[in-house]
Design an enzyme around this catalytic site. Structure first.
Site, short mmCIF file in Angstrom:
data_model
loop_
_atom_site.label_atom_id
_atom_site.label_comp_id
_atom_site.label_asym_id
_atom_site.label_seq_id
_atom_site.Cartn_x
_atom_site.Cartn_y
_atom_site.Cartn_z
N ALA A 181 0.85 -1.20 0.00
CA ALA A 181 0.00 0.00 0.00
C ALA A 181 0.88 1.24 0.00
O ALA A 181 2.10 1.15 -0.19
CB ALA A 181 -0.92 -0.02 1.21
N ASN A 182 0.29 2.42 0.17
CA ASN A 182 1.05 3.66 0.25
C ASN A 182 0.40 4.58 1.28
O ASN A 182 -0.62 4.24 1.87
CB ASN A 182 1.15 4.31 -1.14
CG ASN A 182 -0.21 4.65 -1.70
OD1 ASN A 182 -0.93 5.47 -1.14
ND2 ASN A 182 -0.59 3.99 -2.78
N ARG A 183 1.00 5.76 1.48
CA ARG A 183 0.60 6.63 2.58
C ARG A 183 -0.56 7.57 2.27
O ARG A 183 -0.87 8.46 3.04
CB ARG A 183 1.79 7.49 3.03
CG ARG A 183 2.91 6.69 3.63
CD ARG A 183 3.97 7.62 4.19
NE ARG A 183 5.20 6.91 4.45
CZ ARG A 183 5.40 6.12 5.50
NH1 ARG A 183 4.46 5.96 6.41
NH2 ARG A 183 6.55 5.48 5.64
N SER A 184 -1.22 7.40 1.14
CA SER A 184 -2.35 8.28 0.82
C SER A 184 -3.45 8.16 1.88
O SER A 184 -3.84 7.05 2.26
CB SER A 184 -2.93 7.89 -0.55
OG SER A 184 -4.17 8.51 -0.74
N ALA A 237 -4.20 7.44 -5.20
CA ALA A 237 -2.80 7.02 -5.28
C ALA A 237 -2.80 5.54 -5.62
O ALA A 237 -2.56 4.67 -4.77
CB ALA A 237 -2.09 7.29 -3.96
#
Ligand code: C5P
Length: 226
Positions: free
Chosen positions: A29-32, A95
């Site tokens: 995943a990512n930090r969005s 994102a």
């Protein structure tokens, strides 16, 4: 009428990160946070638009009057967006993970002993929702807005991204850790359109959203067939 200049306009907004599973309990995943996209959906609905928010996993509440369709992976998001009825505007803030694990284990991956490590992760490309939405077609939204999160050369990368993706506008921002934009409450953007580049001052994500929604309604007003 004045207060709802986008009445009758259908708008899709994508928001949040995507989760790309490795196995039933693990994902990439990512930090969005989804905040900017949710604020944009809210601001567009305030101007009377009929908004569908296609959202990856976030902790945010659905904005009032907005239909939220939750999804998990880039492929879910792609199928959901492309399956909607034709839209007047698309705003892609999500994102979306560029890559996903090449395979997903059906069962939780187990380590055999304390030093056991899995085979190196191999990744494959995800579909690019913004590029697909931007392709010329009878059902292409009249205005497609993409985002560009960069950590350097923001303006030149964003101008190149607008051309490469085929979208109409790019909202570009610097997401270097020092800016505290990713996951934070404020944003500082440049808006790249067919007419050039506008630098906006740093403001809250809600203010960016309001101003972008107004820019979108001004764009429709400037079209003679509005
Ligand atoms: O290529 P890049 O990820 O930098 O592009 C960012 C823009 O493209 C954002 O508007 C994002 O929502 C969109 N995007 C997408 N699908 C992808 C990757 C990015 O819609 N797979």
């Amino acid at each position: 009428q004045e207060e709802t200049p986008l009445a009758g306009k259908k708008v899709v907004v994508t928001a949040g990160p995507t989760h790309e599973p490795l196995d039933p309990v693990r994902y990439l995943a990512n930090r969005s946070s989804g905040r900017q996209g949710y604020a944009i959906a809210d601001a567009l609905a305030d101007l009377g638009a009929d908004v569908t928010l296609v959202s990856g996993p976030t902790e945010l509440r659905a904005p009032a009057g907005v239909e939220v369709i939750p999804c998990e992976t880039a492929r879910d998001m792609q199928a959901t967006v492309m399956g909607l009825p034709p839209q007047d505007v698309a705003v892609c803030t999500a994102a979306v993970a560029d890559w996903r694990p090449a395979s997903e284990a059906n069962q939780k991956m187990k380590k055999k002993d304390r030093s056991d490590v899995p085979a190196p992760l191999s990744l494959v490309a995800n579909p690019d929702i913004l590029a697909d939405l931007s392709m010329p077609s009878a059902s292409r939204p009249r205005l497609v807005v993409g985002f560009a999160a960069e950590t350097e050369n923001v303006e030149s990368y964003a101008i190149a991204k607008r051309a490469r993706k085929g979208c109409d506008w790019i909202v570009a921002n610097d997401v270097s850790p020092a800016t505290n934009v990713m996951g934070g409450l404020e944003n500082q953007i440049l808006l790249i359109t067919q007419d050039g580049v506008e630098y906006w001052p740093r403001m809250t994500k809600e203010e960016v959203a309001r101003r972008l929604a107004l820019s979108i309604s001004d764009w429709f007003c400037s079209k003679s067939d509005f």
